[in-house]
Motif scaffolding. Structure first.
Motif, PDB file in Angstrom:
ATOM      1  N   VAL A  24      45.078 -25.678  35.979  1.00  0.00           N
ATOM      2  CA  VAL A  24      45.766 -25.913  34.701  1.00  0.00           C
ATOM      3  C   VAL A  24      47.189 -25.366  34.751  1.00  0.00           C
ATOM      4  O   VAL A  24      48.121 -25.980  34.223  1.00  0.00           O
ATOM      5  CB  VAL A  24      44.969 -25.263  33.545  1.00  0.00           C
ATOM      6  CG1 VAL A  24      45.761 -25.317  32.246  1.00  0.00           C
ATOM      7  CG2 VAL A  24      43.638 -25.969  33.360  1.00  0.00           C
ATOM      8  N   SER A  25      47.367 -24.201  35.411  1.00  0.00           N
ATOM      9  CA  SER A  25      48.701 -23.595  35.473  1.00  0.00           C
ATOM     10  C   SER A  25      49.667 -24.441  36.309  1.00  0.00           C
ATOM     11  O   SER A  25      50.876 -24.303  36.191  1.00  0.00           O
ATOM     12  CB  SER A  25      48.616 -22.171  36.045  1.00  0.00           C
ATOM     13  OG  SER A  25      48.272 -22.188  37.416  1.00  0.00           O
ATOM     14  N   ARG A  26      49.134 -25.308  37.166  1.00  0.00           N
ATOM     15  CA  ARG A  26      49.981 -26.211  37.952  1.00  0.00           C
ATOM     16  C   ARG A  26      50.245 -27.530  37.230  1.00  0.00           C
ATOM     17  O   ARG A  26      50.937 -28.401  37.762  1.00  0.00           O
ATOM     18  CB  ARG A  26      49.329 -26.509  39.300  1.00  0.00           C
ATOM     19  CG  ARG A  26      49.121 -25.293  40.182  1.00  0.00           C
ATOM     20  CD  ARG A  26      48.874 -25.699  41.617  1.00  0.00           C
ATOM     21  NE  ARG A  26      48.151 -24.660  42.347  1.00  0.00           N
ATOM     22  CZ  ARG A  26      47.981 -24.659  43.658  1.00  0.00           C
ATOM     23  NH1 ARG A  26      48.468 -25.649  44.390  1.00  0.00           N
ATOM     24  NH2 ARG A  26      47.309 -23.693  44.261  1.00  0.00           N
ATOM     25  N   GLY A  27      49.658 -27.684  36.031  1.00  0.00           N
ATOM     26  CA  GLY A  27      49.940 -28.885  35.249  1.00  0.00           C
ATOM     27  C   GLY A  27      48.904 -29.978  35.356  1.00  0.00           C
ATOM     28  O   GLY A  27      49.103 -31.078  34.827  1.00  0.00           O
ATOM     29  N   PHE A  28      47.757 -29.720  36.005  1.00  0.00           N
ATOM     30  CA  PHE A  28      46.700 -30.719  36.080  1.00  0.00           C
ATOM     31  C   PHE A  28      45.854 -30.694  34.811  1.00  0.00           C
ATOM     32  O   PHE A  28      45.594 -29.620  34.260  1.00  0.00           O
ATOM     33  CB  PHE A  28      45.779 -30.454  37.283  1.00  0.00           C
ATOM     34  CG  PHE A  28      46.427 -30.665  38.615  1.00  0.00           C
ATOM     35  CD1 PHE A  28      46.742 -31.944  39.056  1.00  0.00           C
ATOM     36  CD2 PHE A  28      46.716 -29.582  39.442  1.00  0.00           C
ATOM     37  CE1 PHE A  28      47.339 -32.135  40.300  1.00  0.00           C
ATOM     38  CE2 PHE A  28      47.313 -29.767  40.680  1.00  0.00           C
ATOM     39  CZ  PHE A  28      47.628 -31.045  41.106  1.00  0.00           C
ATOM     40  N   SER A  29      45.440 -31.866  34.332  1.00  0.00           N
ATOM     41  CA  SER A  29      44.463 -31.907  33.241  1.00  0.00           C
ATOM     42  C   SER A  29      43.104 -31.600  33.856  1.00  0.00           C
ATOM     43  O   SER A  29      42.720 -32.174  34.868  1.00  0.00           O
ATOM     44  CB  SER A  29      44.451 -33.281  32.578  1.00  0.00           C
ATOM     45  OG  SER A  29      44.105 -34.291  33.500  1.00  0.00           O
ATOM     46  N   CYS A  30      42.383 -30.646  33.259  1.00  0.00           N
ATOM     47  CA  CYS A  30      41.222 -30.071  33.931  1.00  0.00           C
ATOM     48  C   CYS A  30      40.098 -29.773  32.948  1.00  0.00           C
ATOM     49  O   CYS A  30      40.349 -29.384  31.800  1.00  0.00           O
ATOM     50  CB  CYS A  30      41.668 -28.781  34.630  1.00  0.00           C
ATOM     51  SG  CYS A  30      40.519 -28.148  35.822  1.00  0.00           S
ATOM     52  N   VAL A  31      38.839 -29.970  33.400  1.00  0.00           N
ATOM     53  CA  VAL A  31      37.674 -29.616  32.604  1.00  0.00           C
ATOM     54  C   VAL A  31      36.763 -28.732  33.457  1.00  0.00           C
ATOM     55  O   VAL A  31      36.583 -28.962  34.654  1.00  0.00           O
ATOM     56  CB  VAL A  31      36.915 -30.870  32.112  1.00  0.00           C
ATOM     57  CG1 VAL A  31      36.423 -31.715  33.278  1.00  0.00           C
ATOM     58  CG2 VAL A  31      35.751 -30.469  31.208  1.00  0.00           C
ATOM     59  N   LEU A  32      36.217 -27.681  32.831  1.00  0.00           N
ATOM     60  CA  LEU A  32      35.286 -26.761  33.489  1.00  0.00           C
ATOM     61  C   LEU A  32      33.902 -26.985  32.900  1.00  0.00           C
ATOM     62  O   LEU A  32      33.701 -26.856  31.685  1.00  0.00           O
ATOM     63  CB  LEU A  32      35.739 -25.316  33.277  1.00  0.00           C
ATOM     64  CG  LEU A  32      34.864 -24.220  33.901  1.00  0.00           C
ATOM     65  CD1 LEU A  32      34.857 -24.343  35.423  1.00  0.00           C
ATOM     66  CD2 LEU A  32      35.352 -22.840  33.475  1.00  0.00           C
ATOM     67  N   ILE A  33      32.948 -27.302  33.754  1.00  0.00           N
ATOM     68  CA  ILE A  33      31.592 -27.624  33.314  1.00  0.00           C
ATOM     69  C   ILE A  33      30.658 -26.488  33.726  1.00  0.00           C
ATOM     70  O   ILE A  33      30.480 -26.208  34.915  1.00  0.00           O
ATOM     71  CB  ILE A  33      31.114 -28.952  33.947  1.00  0.00           C
ATOM     72  CG1 ILE A  33      32.076 -30.081  33.588  1.00  0.00           C
ATOM     73  CG2 ILE A  33      29.698 -29.292  33.512  1.00  0.00           C
ATOM     74  CD1 ILE A  33      31.913 -31.321  34.441  1.00  0.00           C
ATOM     75  N   GLU A  34      30.056 -25.824  32.744  1.00  0.00           N
ATOM     76  CA  GLU A  34      29.160 -24.695  33.006  1.00  0.00           C
ATOM     77  C   GLU A  34      27.834 -24.934  32.273  1.00  0.00           C
ATOM     78  O   GLU A  34      27.822 -25.189  31.068  1.00  0.00           O
ATOM     79  CB  GLU A  34      29.798 -23.394  32.531  1.00  0.00           C
ATOM     80  CG  GLU A  34      28.877 -22.193  32.465  1.00  0.00           C
ATOM     81  CD  GLU A  34      28.172 -21.887  33.783  1.00  0.00           C
ATOM     82  OE1 GLU A  34      26.969 -21.590  33.730  1.00  0.00           O
ATOM     83  OE2 GLU A  34      28.817 -21.949  34.843  1.00  0.00           O
ATOM     84  N   LYS A  35      26.733 -24.850  33.005  1.00  0.00           N
ATOM     85  CA  LYS A  35      25.446 -25.215  32.402  1.00  0.00           C
ATOM     86  C   LYS A  35      24.911 -24.145  31.444  1.00  0.00           C
ATOM     87  O   LYS A  35      24.061 -24.439  30.607  1.00  0.00           O
ATOM     88  CB  LYS A  35      24.415 -25.507  33.488  1.00  0.00           C
ATOM     89  CG  LYS A  35      23.980 -24.335  34.318  1.00  0.00           C
ATOM     90  CD  LYS A  35      22.877 -24.772  35.272  1.00  0.00           C
ATOM     91  CE  LYS A  35      22.362 -23.616  36.093  1.00  0.00           C
ATOM     92  NZ  LYS A  35      21.249 -24.020  36.974  1.00  0.00           N
ATOM     93  N   ASN A  36      25.386 -22.906  31.567  1.00  0.00           N
ATOM     94  CA  ASN A  36      24.983 -21.855  30.631  1.00  0.00           C
ATOM     95  C   ASN A  36      26.211 -21.362  29.867  1.00  0.00           C
ATOM     96  O   ASN A  36      26.946 -22.129  29.306  1.00  0.00           O
ATOM     97  CB  ASN A  36      24.292 -20.719  31.378  1.00  0.00           C
ATOM     98  CG  ASN A  36      22.995 -21.169  32.029  1.00  0.00           C
ATOM     99  OD1 ASN A  36      22.161 -21.788  31.385  1.00  0.00           O
ATOM    100  ND2 ASN A  36      22.827 -20.868  33.309  1.00  0.00           N
ATOM    101  N   LYS A  37      26.432 -20.060  29.873  1.00  0.00           N
ATOM    102  CA  LYS A  37      27.636 -19.464  29.309  1.00  0.00           C
ATOM    103  C   LYS A  37      28.518 -18.972  30.450  1.00  0.00           C
ATOM    104  O   LYS A  37      28.022 -18.510  31.479  1.00  0.00           O
ATOM    105  CB  LYS A  37      27.288 -18.288  28.388  1.00  0.00           C
ATOM    106  CG  LYS A  37      26.579 -18.682  27.101  1.00  0.00           C
ATOM    107  CD  LYS A  37      27.545 -19.299  26.122  1.00  0.00           C
ATOM    108  CE  LYS A  37      26.867 -19.571  24.777  1.00  0.00           C
ATOM    109  NZ  LYS A  37      27.799 -20.184  23.821  1.00  0.00           N
ATOM    110  N   VAL A  38      29.816 -19.050  30.269  1.00  0.00           N
ATOM    111  CA  VAL A  38      30.756 -18.636  31.313  1.00  0.00           C
ATOM    112  C   VAL A  38      30.529 -17.173  31.706  1.00  0.00           C
ATOM    113  O   VAL A  38      30.433 -16.298  30.841  1.00  0.00           O
ATOM    114  CB  VAL A  38      32.210 -18.836  30.831  1.00  0.00           C
ATOM    115  CG1 VAL A  38      33.177 -18.047  31.689  1.00  0.00           C
ATOM    116  CG2 VAL A  38      32.578 -20.305  30.851  1.00  0.00           C
TER     117      VAL A  38
END
Length: 473
Positions: A24-38
């Motif tokens: 994200v800090s480099r400017g990419f659109s990004c999603v983080l997928i986590e099956k529980n809680k981070v």
């Protein structure tokens, strides 16, 4: 409903969260997928040590050097979440390594940590017992050094929160189910990822997918992406928290096989003891969620404390049991505690002819920034838009999620350009042996120094004793 991203990351642990922030800090659109809680998977069972790597100095000098640089960056980026803690190695008459050997070894270790911590120092028996009065009186002395400690769950959440503030998206309680791809010229390209979140199915469309699921990495590869899983050697670590504080500093003990056990004071009334380090069976490897502590592992930790401390620790004092799996590479001949924490980044275009899938596996809490950098470096190349690393310009605090600071403070940035990730087709065991030979060779001058210091000390003692006898006569 489908939504498009540049990068989709599976796994919200230490590495996945840092990849998320880096991308994200480099400017990419990004999603983080986590099956529980981070941060509540492997992170929760971690001791939370941001260390250069005392345990790895004699077998992988390059890894320790890498961790030294990584610890410096983590201190700059996430220093608000770190605490300096004093560690004491007490030396008993039955200890495998004498104090003079620790003196030389820690002198070598100091060379990697000058900007982070003060040099080590040796303690006499009297000084050791003064600092740790609950140690048994058979102690002959001790060696003291410093490391950084952190709450790994809070640290991971802070990293993810900063990534969200910079435009990234987090999907918690979302499990990656299956990937849909199209094949052209014998090369597959993943188009969509089907996820299940709160009993609702949705689609994720991305240009690139990164598998950073820690111990679940092989399972995600086989079940979600339908490719052969990578070879791993997961080991289990168990720690206990007791309702009693009996140390002033963190104490490093050794069990019968000379595996280290840390005794960390958490608060005025709580102490953490652990971790164990054992191999696991195949069933647990296929389902890491089922990891739990066994009674013999708990008894082992209690007995180690009883062996070195003059206190009574019973099972009814245990208020928390932590059990987790370490995502480690497939070292076949090494004992569980001898396995290196190297990491591997796999470009599945070369391995499985899937053009837009990357897997990152291995490593430890201390080199999360390095792992993220090298992963996103590869991702940016595959996306055809190489973007410069932006992580050094971030500062994450508890009060404010992020701010920037001067680039000039990172004069050693050029040292961070060397790549350390292994390839999937590397012979890990041969590499480990070569690294160990190189590390021991580099250690020799410091061990000779320790032996010389011990000789001078004994010589001075003998001269003093002789003078005393002559005066008496």
């Amino acid at each position: 409903m489908k939504k498009y991203y540049d990068i989709a990351i599976i796994g919200g642990g230490t590495v996945g969260s840092m990849i998320f922030l880096d991308a994200v800090s480099r400017g990419f659109s990004c999603v983080l997928i986590e099956k529980n809680k981070v941060g509540l998977g492997t992170n929760k069972a971690s001791l939370g040590l941001i260390q250069t790597g005392l345990n790895y100095l004699y077998k992988d000098r390059d890894f320790v050097w890498m961790n030294a640089i990584d610890s410096e960056f983590i201190n700059h980026i996430l220093g608000d979440f770190l605490k300096r803690k004093r560690f004491l190695i007490p030396i008993f008459s039955g200890s495998k390594y004498p104090l003079w050997l620790w003196d030389g070894y820690l002198a070598a270790y100091d060379q990697f940590r000058k900007s982070n911590h003060p040099d080590h120092r040796l303690l006499s028996k009297k000084e050791t017992l003064f600092k740790e009065p609950f140690l048994k009186k058979e102690v002959n002395g001790g060696a003291m050094f410093c490391e950084w400690t952190t709450d790994p769950v809070l640290l991971t959440k802070a990293v993810v929160k900063t990534g969200q503030m910079l435009g990234g998206e987090l999907l918690e309680g979302a499990e990656a189910r299956e990937a849909f791809s199209e094949t052209r010229n014998n090369i597959s390209n993943i188009r969509y990822l089907r996820i299940k979140q709160n009993e609702i199915f949705r689609w994720i469309e991305a240009s690139l997918f990164i598998n950073a699921a820690g111990p679940w990495t092989p399972k995600v590869l086989s079940e979600t992406f339908s490719v052969a899983p990578i070879e791993t050697r997961l080991t289990k670590g168990v720690s206990i928290v007791v309702r009693k504080r009996f140390t002033n500093s963190a104490v490093v003990l050794f069990d019968e096989s000379h595996k280290y056990i840390a005794v960390l004071p958490l608060s005025r009334r709580k102490t953490l003891i652990g971790p164990t380090n054992t191999d696991i069976d195949e069933n647990l490897k296929n389902d890491p969620q089922k990891v739990q502590a066994e009674k013999r592992e708990i008894s082992e930790l209690i007995n180690i404390v009883r062996r070195y401390f003059k206190i009574k620790i019973a099972e009814n004092l245990i208020c928390e049991i932590r059990a987790g799996l370490r995502p480690q590479l497939a070292h076949k001949k090494a004992a569980p505690d001898r396995i290196s924490h190297d990491f591997m980044i796999i470009d599945h275009e070369k391995r499985d002819k899937i053009s837009n899938l990357i897997t990152v596996f291995g490593g430890k809490l201390s080199n999360q920034v390095r792992m993220a950098k090298e992963t996103v470096d590869l991702a940016s190349l595959k996306l055809g838009c190489k973007r410069l690393w932006q992580m050094p310009f971030l500062k994450i605090t508890k009060e404010k999620a992020s701010k920037t600071y001067s680039k000039e403070s990172f004069k050693f940035l050029n040292l961070y350009q060397k790549k350390y990730a292994l390839s999937y087709n590397d012979d890990i065991n041969k590499i480990a042996w070569r690294k160990k030979i190189k590390a021991v060779w580099r250690l020799l001058p410091f061990l000779i120094y320790g032996l010389w210091q011990n000789f001078i000390k004994k010589l001075k003692g003998a001269i003093k004793c002789r003078k005393t006898r002559l005066k008496t006569n």
